[in-house]
Enzyme design. Structure first.
Site, PDB file in Angstrom:
ATOM      1  CG  MET A 244      28.613 -64.532  20.125  1.00 18.29           C
ATOM      2  SD  MET A 244      29.284 -63.058  19.330  1.00 18.29           S
ATOM      3  CE  MET A 244      30.090 -62.263  20.709  1.00 18.29           C
ATOM      4  CB  SER A 245      26.930 -68.603  15.598  1.00 23.00           C
ATOM      5  OG  SER A 245      27.888 -67.870  14.869  1.00 23.00           O
ATOM      6  CB  VAL A 246      22.581 -68.612  19.670  1.00 22.88           C
ATOM      7  CG1 VAL A 246      21.110 -68.833  20.000  1.00 22.88           C
ATOM      8  CG2 VAL A 246      23.452 -69.546  20.504  1.00 22.88           C
TER       9      VAL A 246
END
Length: 418
Positions: A134-136
């Site tokens: 995801m937003s990693v």
């Protein structure tokens, strides 16, 4: 919503285990155990507990090649840290092992002084399988941009349009690169995961992570979506977490390097780091990677990247990321610009080049993604935690009250030699 509240309304991690529930088992799987992209079931709980470890079976992807060389060593010094005690932000006693169950952990790897001391897998995740970050993903994009800045190929003070003229008429037409890097742009775009009318759902349709409804006439590629963004407020004043900033930054990286994001990550980080497995990005309908949320990696390779950051960009016997790039991130951004965004679980924090900086006594900084994805770098404790999860609640406000105290308690235990 607190973790306790979420857990009382849904199955526990054990009850929602995708292996136990038998998702996508059989030839063909039973209709009530089939997960598909087109009907959106892959985003529902508990189906997402299978989906986040099997993205390639749902949407198109592109490989991030690990190269032909050997995997870098990740020495082991196993410790049983499951009993390390902490107190949650709402005052409940918690062990490290209980934290993993309560926050629907799919996999966790803990490095201390460069050695793998703890590695556990749950649900559908296996050591060789990539899990979506995801937003990693944003933090990888930020580091790639930082490398290009260090090489003088990107000027953070330059207008965005110096690199991507197509954005001239958009909200980014008068923004500067550093405002995109630190998410201090003034945009009308909204990012509310629980609101199907929020702009983030339009982004998901454009980047290929949500199906296109029959009557939809909006953008169907990342580039078209970015060009259509409208301005609201002033740039450079306050932090506002909006994924479109990262996708603009990824566009700049592509334009400057002449490479796709997958090629750039492979060349600059994945190969020199000695990754164990290929990574992959999900792509939109013309094959463009989602630079803000589309990267999937194995857990150990995520830990390798975290260790690279902890070591000021050095790993596998070489300087992979210029040390000044890492140090700039670790120092953080402006907490005064961050504070109005209202993150009660991150008091005094800031945001710098796509990383969350705690400014806590250990100087910890993080890559964070919805549903519980994360890299936690604690320089003082010489500790890195890489974690993948499939929490029923998207926002990290559901994870933080349990995970962050557990991480700090573990750091203190390791520093004390316990």
């Amino acid at each position: 919503m607190s973790v306790a509240t979420a857990s009382s309304q849904t199955s526990s991690a054990t009850e929602a285990d995708p292996e136990t529930l038998g998702w996508m088992r059989g030839f063909p799987p039973p209709a009530d155990r089939t997960i598909t992209f087109q009907n959106g079931s892959f985003r529902n709980f508990p189906e997402l507990r299978w989906a986040w470890s099997n993205i390639r079976q749902l949407v198109p992807t592109v490989n991030v090649w690990r190269g032909a060389g050997p995997a870098s060593p990740l020495p082991r010094a196993e410790q049983d840290i499951g009993a390390v005690a902490s107190t949650t932000m709402d005052g409940r006693p918690m062990t490290f092992a209980q934290m993993l169950e309560e926050t629907y952990t799919d996999g966790i790897a803990v490095l201390h002084r460069g050695k793998l001391i703890y590695e556990r897998y749950f649900g559908a995740l296996k050591p060789h399988k990539p899990h979506i970050g995801m937003s990693v993903t944003k933090s990888f994009t930020g580091v790639l941009a930082g490398i290009l800045v260090a090489e003088g190929r990107i000027d953070p003070q330059a207008p965005v349009t110096d690199y991507v003229s197509e954005l001239k008429a958009s909200a980014f037409g008068d923004a500067r690169v550093h405002e995109v890097m630190d998410m201090t742009t003034g945009l009308a775009y909204t990012e509310v995961y629980t609101d199907k009318n929020s702009d983030v759902w339009g982004l998901r349709r454009a980047n290929g992570m949500a199906p296109i409804p029959p009557d939809y006439d909006g953008p169907t590629t990342i580039f078209d979506f970015l060009i259509a963004q409208k301005k609201q407020g002033e740039h450079g004043k306050v932090f506002a977490y909006k994924t479109v900033n990262t996708d603009v930054l990824a566009w700049i990286c592509r334009r400057v390097s002449g490479l796709t994001l997958a090629e750039l990550l492979s060349e600059r980080i994945w190969q020199p780091m000695g990754a164990e497995e290929d990574a992959h990005y999900h792509v939109d309908r013309i094959g463009t990677e989602s630079g803000g949320g589309g990267l999937s990696t194995t857990l150990r390779d995520l830990a390798r990247f975290g260790e690279t950051m902890r070591n000021h960009g050095r790993f596998n016997g070489r300087q992979i990321v210029p040390s000044q790039v890492v140090e700039d991130i670790a120092c953080g951004g402006d907490p005064a610009k961050f504070a109005p965004a209202g993150y009660p679980t991150l008091p005094g924090a800031s945001y710098r080049n796509q990383w969350w900086v705690s400014h806590n006594p250990h100087g910890a900084y993080m890559a964070r993604g919805v549903y519980g994805q994360g890299i936690y770098v604690d320089p003082k404790a010489e500790m890195v935690i890489a974690r993948y999860a499939s929490h029923p609640v998207a926002g990290n406000a559901a994870n933080d009250p349990v995970t962050l105290p557990a991480y700090m308690a573990l750091a203190k235990s390791l520093m004390a030699g316990g």
